[in-house]
Scaffold this motif. Structure first.
Motif, PDB file in Angstrom:
ATOM      1  N   VAL A 191      22.317  35.902  13.380  1.00  0.00           N
ATOM      2  CA  VAL A 191      22.901  37.246  13.312  1.00  0.00           C
ATOM      3  C   VAL A 191      24.209  37.310  14.096  1.00  0.00           C
ATOM      4  O   VAL A 191      25.193  37.921  13.652  1.00  0.00           O
ATOM      5  N   HIS A 192      24.236  36.660  15.255  1.00  0.00           N
ATOM      6  CA  HIS A 192      25.430  36.681  16.103  1.00  0.00           C
ATOM      7  C   HIS A 192      26.452  35.620  15.702  1.00  0.00           C
ATOM      8  O   HIS A 192      27.448  35.423  16.403  1.00  0.00           O
ATOM      9  N   ARG A 193      26.187  34.937  14.591  1.00  0.00           N
ATOM     10  CA  ARG A 193      27.118  33.939  14.052  1.00  0.00           C
ATOM     11  C   ARG A 193      27.460  32.877  15.095  1.00  0.00           C
ATOM     12  O   ARG A 193      28.614  32.478  15.252  1.00  0.00           O
ATOM     13  N   ASN A 194      26.416  32.418  15.781  1.00  0.00           N
ATOM     14  CA  ASN A 194      26.612  31.446  16.848  1.00  0.00           C
ATOM     15  C   ASN A 194      25.922  30.136  16.461  1.00  0.00           C
ATOM     16  O   ASN A 194      24.718  29.970  16.679  1.00  0.00           O
ATOM     17  N   PRO A 195      26.652  29.196  15.873  1.00  0.00           N
ATOM     18  CA  PRO A 195      26.019  27.948  15.409  1.00  0.00           C
ATOM     19  C   PRO A 195      25.433  27.116  16.544  1.00  0.00           C
ATOM     20  O   PRO A 195      24.413  26.449  16.352  1.00  0.00           O
ATOM     21  N   GLN A 196      26.071  27.146  17.726  1.00  0.00           N
ATOM     22  CA  GLN A 196      25.545  26.365  18.846  1.00  0.00           C
ATOM     23  C   GLN A 196      24.178  26.898  19.294  1.00  0.00           C
ATOM     24  O   GLN A 196      23.243  26.124  19.541  1.00  0.00           O
ATOM     25  N   GLU A 197      24.063  28.215  19.383  1.00  0.00           N
ATOM     26  CA  GLU A 197      22.784  28.809  19.778  1.00  0.00           C
ATOM     27  C   GLU A 197      21.720  28.586  18.708  1.00  0.00           C
ATOM     28  O   GLU A 197      20.552  28.342  19.029  1.00  0.00           O
ATOM     29  N   ALA A 198      22.112  28.680  17.446  1.00  0.00           N
ATOM     30  CA  ALA A 198      21.160  28.451  16.356  1.00  0.00           C
ATOM     31  C   ALA A 198      20.645  27.017  16.390  1.00  0.00           C
ATOM     32  O   ALA A 198      19.440  26.766  16.248  1.00  0.00           O
ATOM     33  N   GLU A 199      21.550  26.078  16.588  1.00  0.00           N
ATOM     34  CA  GLU A 199      21.166  24.667  16.671  1.00  0.00           C
ATOM     35  C   GLU A 199      20.214  24.435  17.839  1.00  0.00           C
ATOM     36  O   GLU A 199      19.176  23.770  17.694  1.00  0.00           O
ATOM     37  N   ALA A 200      20.548  24.993  19.005  1.00  0.00           N
ATOM     38  CA  ALA A 200      19.716  24.799  20.193  1.00  0.00           C
ATOM     39  C   ALA A 200      18.349  25.456  20.031  1.00  0.00           C
ATOM     40  O   ALA A 200      17.321  24.898  20.454  1.00  0.00           O
ATOM     41  N   ALA A 201      18.311  26.640  19.412  1.00  0.00           N
ATOM     42  CA  ALA A 201      17.048  27.356  19.233  1.00  0.00           C
ATOM     43  C   ALA A 201      16.103  26.582  18.324  1.00  0.00           C
ATOM     44  O   ALA A 201      14.890  26.518  18.572  1.00  0.00           O
ATOM     45  N   VAL A 202      16.643  25.989  17.265  1.00  0.00           N
ATOM     46  CA  VAL A 202      15.808  25.201  16.356  1.00  0.00           C
ATOM     47  C   VAL A 202      15.302  23.934  17.046  1.00  0.00           C
ATOM     48  O   VAL A 202      14.126  23.569  16.922  1.00  0.00           O
ATOM     49  N   LYS A 203      16.167  23.267  17.779  1.00  0.00           N
ATOM     50  CA  LYS A 203      15.737  22.062  18.493  1.00  0.00           C
ATOM     51  C   LYS A 203      14.610  22.385  19.470  1.00  0.00           C
ATOM     52  O   LYS A 203      13.618  21.650  19.564  1.00  0.00           O
ATOM     53  N   GLN A 204      14.761  23.485  20.195  1.00  0.00           N
ATOM     54  CA  GLN A 204      13.735  23.878  21.157  1.00  0.00           C
ATOM     55  C   GLN A 204      12.427  24.217  20.451  1.00  0.00           C
ATOM     56  O   GLN A 204      11.338  23.834  20.903  1.00  0.00           O
ATOM     57  N   HIS A 205      12.530  24.926  19.333  1.00  0.00           N
ATOM     58  CA  HIS A 205      11.343  25.327  18.572  1.00  0.00           C
ATOM     59  C   HIS A 205      10.577  24.107  18.065  1.00  0.00           C
ATOM     60  O   HIS A 205       9.353  24.014  18.219  1.00  0.00           O
ATOM     61  N   ILE A 206      11.277  23.157  17.476  1.00  0.00           N
ATOM     62  CA  ILE A 206      10.604  21.989  16.911  1.00  0.00           C
ATOM     63  C   ILE A 206      10.061  21.091  18.019  1.00  0.00           C
ATOM     64  O   ILE A 206       8.968  20.529  17.897  1.00  0.00           O
ATOM     65  N   GLN A 207      10.794  20.974  19.126  1.00  0.00           N
ATOM     66  CA  GLN A 207      10.292  20.190  20.251  1.00  0.00           C
ATOM     67  C   GLN A 207       9.028  20.817  20.826  1.00  0.00           C
ATOM     68  O   GLN A 207       8.062  20.112  21.158  1.00  0.00           O
ATOM     69  N   HIS A 208       9.026  22.143  20.925  1.00  0.00           N
ATOM     70  CA  HIS A 208       7.846  22.847  21.434  1.00  0.00           C
ATOM     71  C   HIS A 208       6.652  22.629  20.512  1.00  0.00           C
ATOM     72  O   HIS A 208       5.530  22.376  20.967  1.00  0.00           O
ATOM     73  N   SER A 209       6.897  22.700  19.210  1.00  0.00           N
ATOM     74  CA  SER A 209       5.820  22.464  18.243  1.00  0.00           C
ATOM     75  C   SER A 209       5.257  21.055  18.398  1.00  0.00           C
ATOM     76  O   SER A 209       4.036  20.855  18.405  1.00  0.00           O
TER      77      SER A 209
END
Length: 219
Positions: A191-209
């Motif tokens: 939503v905030h058009r922030n590719p760096q945050e989107a990339e980091a959020a996905v990495k964190q999510h998959i690592q947590h899983s």
């Protein structure tokens, strides 16, 4: 009922049976038996099995049919590493290219997932989770990322369906599950058009899983 509907019915029915643990890793899914159980002809069942093979969830064995692969720690590491690499770039691209309609659709999937979690509806939860992740891939506007994201996502479901606490629990033993909250963080970055945050959020999510699923294997 049209041909595509029969194939989709067979496809979703097989997934439902796997979610309900009617099969386990190493089991063969036999076309004739499934057709009889689902009260369908063999053609849509064969097409559904072929689709699951193409998506990486099943493996085709010569002269034996389709089998649910036996999970291994090595394969799990490779699958989730690949998911991190592919889906993080997919989310970054989605942050740049997603339309308002794409974002609204992702938010709808997130709401559906939350409702399915609260009611412990495993099939609806699985479908909403699939639509969310592949919806991000579609929003990336990159056909290659979308294709590889779909393949590695479905391969990871081999582990999620058989090891994730949510899919193993019943309504009386429901555990805390963090996926909806983490998905919301991904949407916020898009939503905030922030590719760096989107990339980091996905990495964190998959690592947590991965950590939740496989910590016992790695200790």
């Amino acid at each position: 009922m049209v041909k595509e509907d029969l194939e989709e019915r067979a496809y979703r029915s097989i997934i439902r049976m796997i979610l309900e643990h009617c099969f386990k890793p190493g089991d063969y899914l036999l076309e004739t038996e499934l057709a009889a159980q689902l009260e369908l002809s063999r053609t849509p069942v064969r097409q559904a099995l072929g689709r699951l093979v193409a998506e990486g969830f099943l493996e085709k064995r010569r002269k034996k049919g389709c089998v649910i692969p036996v999970p291994t720690p090595e394969d799990a590491q490779q699958v989730f590493f690949a998911r991190q690499a592919i889906e993080s770039q997919t989310a970054a691209a989605a942050a740049l290219h997603a339309t308002d309609e794409d974002i609204a659709t992702l938010q709808t999937f997130l709401q559906q997932q939350d409702e399915a979690y609260r009611s412990c509806n495993k099939e609806a939860y699985s479908l909403a989770n699939e639509e969310f992740h592949l919806g991000i891939a579609r929003a990336s506007r990159n056909a290659y990322l979308q294709r590889y994201c779909q393949h590695v996502f479905w391969r990871s479901n081999l582990y999620i369906f058989f090891f994730d606490a949510f899919y193993l629990q019943n309504k009386n033993t429901r555990q805390i599950h963090f996926t909806p909250q983490e998905h919301n963080q991904i949407i916020e970055a898009i939503v905030h058009r922030n590719p760096q945050e989107a990339e980091a959020a996905v990495k964190q999510h998959i690592q947590h899983s991965y950590d939740l699923l496989f910590t016992p294997w790695n200790t």
